[in-house]
Design a protein around this motif. Structure first.
Motif, short mmCIF file in Angstrom:
data_model
loop_
_atom_site.label_atom_id
_atom_site.label_comp_id
_atom_site.label_asym_id
_atom_site.label_seq_id
_atom_site.Cartn_x
_atom_site.Cartn_y
_atom_site.Cartn_z
N ASP A 46 0.87 -1.17 0.00
CA ASP A 46 0.00 0.00 0.00
C ASP A 46 0.91 1.22 0.00
OD1 ASP A 46 -2.25 1.65 0.08
OD2 ASP A 46 -3.19 0.54 1.71
N GLU A 47 0.30 2.39 0.04
CA GLU A 47 1.05 3.65 0.05
C GLU A 47 0.42 4.61 1.04
OE1 GLU A 47 2.23 5.95 -3.61
OE2 GLU A 47 1.17 4.25 -4.50
N LEU A 48 1.25 5.27 1.82
CA LEU A 48 0.80 6.38 2.64
C LEU A 48 0.76 7.59 1.71
CD1 LEU A 48 0.12 7.65 5.42
CD2 LEU A 48 2.58 8.07 5.68
N THR A 49 -0.43 8.17 1.54
CA THR A 49 -0.58 9.26 0.56
C THR A 49 -0.72 10.63 1.19
OG1 THR A 49 -2.97 8.86 0.46
CG2 THR A 49 -1.58 7.75 -1.19
N SER A 50 -1.19 10.71 2.44
CA SER A 50 -1.26 12.00 3.11
C SER A 50 -1.46 11.83 4.60
CB SER A 50 -2.39 12.87 2.53
OG SER A 50 -3.65 12.35 2.89
N VAL A 51 -1.12 12.89 5.33
CA VAL A 51 -1.29 12.94 6.77
C VAL A 51 -1.91 14.28 7.09
CG1 VAL A 51 -0.15 12.79 9.03
CG2 VAL A 51 0.78 11.51 7.08
N THR A 52 -2.96 14.29 7.90
CA THR A 52 -3.60 15.54 8.30
C THR A 52 -3.79 15.57 9.81
OG1 THR A 52 -5.80 14.59 7.90
CG2 THR A 52 -4.83 15.87 6.10
N SER A 53 -3.90 16.79 10.35
CA SER A 53 -4.14 16.99 11.78
C SER A 53 -4.66 18.41 11.96
CB SER A 53 -2.85 16.81 12.58
OG SER A 53 -3.07 17.14 13.94
N ASP A 54 -5.56 18.58 12.92
CA ASP A 54 -6.07 19.93 13.15
C ASP A 54 -5.06 20.82 13.87
OD1 ASP A 54 -6.21 18.86 15.69
OD2 ASP A 54 -8.37 19.08 15.90
N VAL A 55 -3.91 20.26 14.29
CA VAL A 55 -2.89 21.06 14.97
C VAL A 55 -2.03 21.85 13.98
CG1 VAL A 55 -1.02 19.35 15.10
CG2 VAL A 55 -1.29 21.00 16.93
N ALA A 56 -2.04 21.41 12.70
CA ALA A 56 -1.16 22.05 11.71
C ALA A 56 -1.92 22.41 10.44
CB ALA A 56 -0.01 21.10 11.35
N GLY A 57 -1.51 23.49 9.82
CA GLY A 57 -2.10 23.89 8.55
C GLY A 57 -1.79 22.89 7.46
N ARG A 58 -0.64 22.23 7.58
CA ARG A 58 -0.23 21.27 6.57
C ARG A 58 0.80 20.33 7.18
NH1 ARG A 58 2.65 21.72 0.91
NH2 ARG A 58 4.76 21.81 1.67
N ILE A 59 0.76 19.07 6.74
CA ILE A 59 1.76 18.09 7.16
C ILE A 59 2.40 17.52 5.90
CG2 ILE A 59 2.21 15.93 8.38
CD1 ILE A 59 -0.24 16.53 10.11
N THR A 60 3.71 17.63 5.84
CA THR A 60 4.44 17.09 4.69
C THR A 60 5.24 15.88 5.13
OG1 THR A 60 6.23 18.66 5.09
CG2 THR A 60 4.56 19.30 3.47
N MET A 61 5.53 15.02 4.15
CA MET A 61 6.31 13.82 4.40
C MET A 61 7.67 13.99 3.72
SD MET A 61 3.35 10.94 3.72
CE MET A 61 2.93 11.49 2.07
N HIS A 62 8.72 13.63 4.46
CA HIS A 62 10.08 13.83 3.94
C HIS A 62 10.91 12.57 4.07
CE1 HIS A 62 9.87 18.30 3.74
NE2 HIS A 62 8.92 18.09 4.62
N SER A 63 11.78 12.34 3.09
CA SER A 63 12.81 11.31 3.22
C SER A 63 14.13 12.05 3.43
CB SER A 63 12.87 10.43 1.97
OG SER A 63 13.29 11.18 0.85
N THR A 64 15.04 11.39 4.08
CA THR A 64 16.38 11.95 4.27
C THR A 64 17.37 10.95 3.72
OG1 THR A 64 15.64 13.08 6.27
CG2 THR A 64 18.01 12.89 5.95
N VAL A 65 18.12 11.37 2.71
CA VAL A 65 19.11 10.50 2.08
C VAL A 65 20.42 11.27 2.03
CG1 VAL A 65 19.72 9.19 0.03
CG2 VAL A 65 17.31 9.39 0.69
N GLY A 66 21.45 10.71 2.65
CA GLY A 66 22.76 11.36 2.67
C GLY A 66 22.73 12.74 3.30
#
Length: 153
Positions: free
Chosen positions: A63-83
């Motif tokens: 499956d895929e995680l496509t979005s995350v929402t919460s009333d605490v934030a205007g927007r939630i972004t997903m990030h990967s960290t590579v190197g």
């Protein structure tokens, strides 16, 4: 008595075999998602915070995680960290019989435009949306700003 036990044993055996994973039954061909170890370090910034959790898939389909929402934030972004470089992602794969891990120094959630600053001891409610599975609601506890899950402090 012996005659009654034979059909019951045969039926139990057939039901057991039907539950075995051949890949054809609906149970093994779906993702089975659950969330563990969610936490948010107490934000040190007034308008931004990070979040971490693990999504486990015990099912036989990805499956895929496509979005995350919460009333605490205007927007939630997903990030990967590579190197050491952070890159925003629109989705993250969750492999069959695998995990998606958001952890400090790796992939993570960024809570942007905080509506209020969560305090240690509070819980933030998140809604995780997926490509195929139903959304999951998660209670994410706010820990100390220096919280480390491996030590619990």
């Amino acid at each position: 008595m012996r005659r009654a036990l034979l059909p019951a044993a045969a039926l139990a055996g057939a039901l057991t075999l039907a539950g075995c994973g051949t890949g054809a039954d609906s149970g093994s061909s779906k993702a089975e998602l659950s969330v563990s170890s969610p936490y948010m370090p107490r934000p040190v910034s007034a308008d931004m915070a990070a979040g971490f959790l693990t999504i486990t898939n015990k099912g036989g389909a990805k499956d895929e995680l496509t979005s995350v929402t919460s009333d605490v934030a205007g927007r939630i972004t997903m990030h990967s960290t590579v190197g050491g470089a952070m890159e925003e992602k629109t989705s993250f794969a969750i492999p069959a019989h695998g995990q998606l891990v958001f952890k400090s120094g790796g992939s993570h959630l960024m809570f942007e435009n905080l509506r209020h600053q969560p305090e240690q001891g509070q819980k933030v409610t998140l809604k995780l949306a997926f490509a195929k599975s139903e959304a999951l609601t998660v209670e994410m506890p706010v820990k100390s700003a220096t919280y480390n899950p491996s030590t619990g402090h």
